[in-house]
Design a protein around this motif. Structure first.
Motif: not given
Length: 530
Positions: A189-194
């Motif tokens: 859900d969060d590009v930063e987590d990816l």
């Protein structure tokens, strides 16, 4: 007999399709590089078929009153001035699905080249060296691939990566749980987590206001040490200077870019960095892809010029000549309703329901639904990535279910359209109608009645119904030098939930919007562009 100019390289088979359909062809594949000559002769043609070399600027389009259609053999239409074409009634078509496989395969090839340092190893070996220990690579099997943008191309990359036994995680605001499960990927859900989790990050996004510089310097720093970055999508998605510094410092183990901030890229900050692979925008450069898009654009343009059929149009609905005058205002309204919902929705959309109430329900609903769906998807997919023809397909690819309902006239308005959008977090609705002046109006948002004429730039807020809000909002906008053109209000009940929809003179930037959102009464604030 209509006449078409081909000003870029296009296959002989495409030329033959025009001829077989009764269209006269003038094949001048070098003309696109001579804008002065193109401006001189463009008025002699009914249509022009182009690739990326021809730049159809406002100045060039001002020289023609006869051109009826522009066919772009490919997806991107950055080289066409769409407002100028639309103002002149020129239909602009593209071929949105002709090179998806080719671009996806190039991204996979770039991953291999980067992981195994193939270009540098090749140059070293051909120079007579034998530096086996210098070019130690890494396997892709078992690594985590982060796909940023899991649409048509990104989903193909994901499927190929799964075949390589990679673990695939994907970030895409429109990727539902059902679609992610069908693809076999884990939705993030969060590009930063990816970025924190992925060993390799590959970008497959359009370039929009929301995606520009999505891989910023701060986000490059968030990536795993030793990760690799692949960009075969669009320039401007990644901060090239930050990537270059990360390569030099060893934070990133490699990068592969097929697109650059300035093209042709004679020089770039990435050139010469450790383990960087650069190719000259080859994503769609295969014989198969070139043939597919060339044949498709020739067929589409011929159908339009000979029969009036419109398909894969960026700026025109797919309707018959008889239906066009009746449908046009409703198509405009439908696209605005979809655009509103798309701009205010942040979580993945699972279902959309469209209610056609009264007389509008007796019309041909296919172009209306397509226009509404295109408006809904464009804020994230981008102008060139979706149009009225491709919108239903793009929605299905993202697992978005579409339902239409026809209802008899009811309520204060004899005929209107209501869009109900369901996400994984909430359900919201927006409704509109056409007034006697032929112009669209918003008449309901979230079940709250109001009356607002759409403007190019607007501000939408949800807020608590408390005394002083109008004054507080007006004062805040005044302090930000934002001029109010129109102001519409609505509420569900006294002291309950309220909404405001304002027309303003200019687009409201992120900093100003953040200040508006800080007002104590405001629950949500969005800047809209129609």
């Amino acid at each position: 007999m209509p006449k078409v100019l081909i000003s870029d390289e296009l296959s002989a088979a495409a030329v033959q399709i025009f001829k077989d359909r009764g269209v006269e062809v003038d094949f001048q594949p070098k003309l696109g590089k001579d804008p002065a000559k193109l401006a001189e002769i463009i008025d002699n043609y009914d249509g022009i078929a182009i690739r990326s070399a021809t730049k159809l600027t406002a100045e060039i389009l001002s020289k023609t009153s006869n051109l009826r259609v522009i066919g772009r053999a490919g997806v991107g239409v950055d080289n066409v001035d769409l407002p100028s074409a639309s103002a002149k009634g020129i239909v602009v078509m593209n071929t949105p699905f002709g090179n998806s496989i080719t671009t996806a395969e190039h991204a996979i090839a770039m991953m291999f080249a980067c992981a195994r340092q193939i270009p540098a190893a090749d140059a070293s070996t051909q120079a007579g060296k034998w530096e086996k220990s210098k070019f130690m690579g890494t396997e892709l099997t078992g690594k985590t691939l982060g796909v940023v943008g899991c649409g048509n191309i990104g989903s193909v990359v994901a499927s190929r990566a799964i075949g390589l036994r990679m673990k695939v995680i994907a970030y895409d605001p429109f990727l539902s749980h059902d679609r992610a499960q069908a693809l076999g990927v884990e939705r993030i859900d969060d590009v930063e987590d990816l970025l924190r989790r992925a060993d390799i990050v590959t970008l497959h996004l359009p370039k929009t206001e929301k995606t520009a510089n999505i891989i910023s310097a701060e986000r490059v720093a968030m990536m795993k040490r030793g990760a690799r970055l692949i960009n075969c999508a669009r320039d401007g998605l990644a901060d090239e200077a930050a990537v270059a510094e990360a390569l030099k410092s060893g934070h990133l183990a490699g990068a592969a870019f097929d697109v650059f901030s300035v093209e042709p890229a004679k020089e770039n900050v990435l050139f010469g960095c450790p383990n960087v692979v650069c190719t000259p925008h080859l994503g769609a450069a295969t014989n198969e892809a070139q043939e597919n898009v060339a044949l498709q654009v020739a067929e589409q343009m011929s159908d339009y010029l000979m029969a009036g059929a419109i398909s894969n149009a960026i700026n025109a609905p797919s309707v018959t000549a008889e239906e066009a005058p009746i449908l046009k205002p409703w198509i405009n309204l439908a696209e605005m309703l979809g655009s509103f919902a798309g701009q205010v929705t942040d979580s993945p959309i699972t279902d959309i329901e469209i209610e056609y109430v009264g007389e509008v329900g007796q019309l041909n609903l296919k172009p209306l639904t397509a226009a509404l769906t295109a408006g809904l998807l464009k804020p994230l997919v981008g102008e060139g990535g979706v149009n009225m023809v491709s919108a239903p397909v793009v929605a299905r690819e993202r697992g978005v279910k579409i339902a239409e309902t026809r209802k008899d006239a009811q309520g204060a308005f004899g005929s209107y359209v209501r869009l109900i959008v369901t996400t994984e977090k909430m359900t919201r609705s927006v409704a509109g109608t056409i007034y006697s002046d032929g112009k669209p109006r918003f008449i309901q948002i979230k079940g709250i009645n109001l009356e607002a004429e759409p403007m190019k730039f607007m501000i939408y807020t949800t807020n608590t119904d408390t005394p002083g809000y109008i004054g507080a909002l007006g004062t805040k906008l005044g302090s930000l030098d934002i001029n109010i053109a129109t102001f519409a209000l609505g509420r569900d009940q006294k002291s309950g939930e309220a909404i405001a929809l304002l027309g303003v003179d200019d687009f409201v930037g992120a900093e100003a919007l953040a200040e508006i959102a800080e007002l104590p009464q405001v629950r949500q604030a969005k800047a809209l562009r129609f």
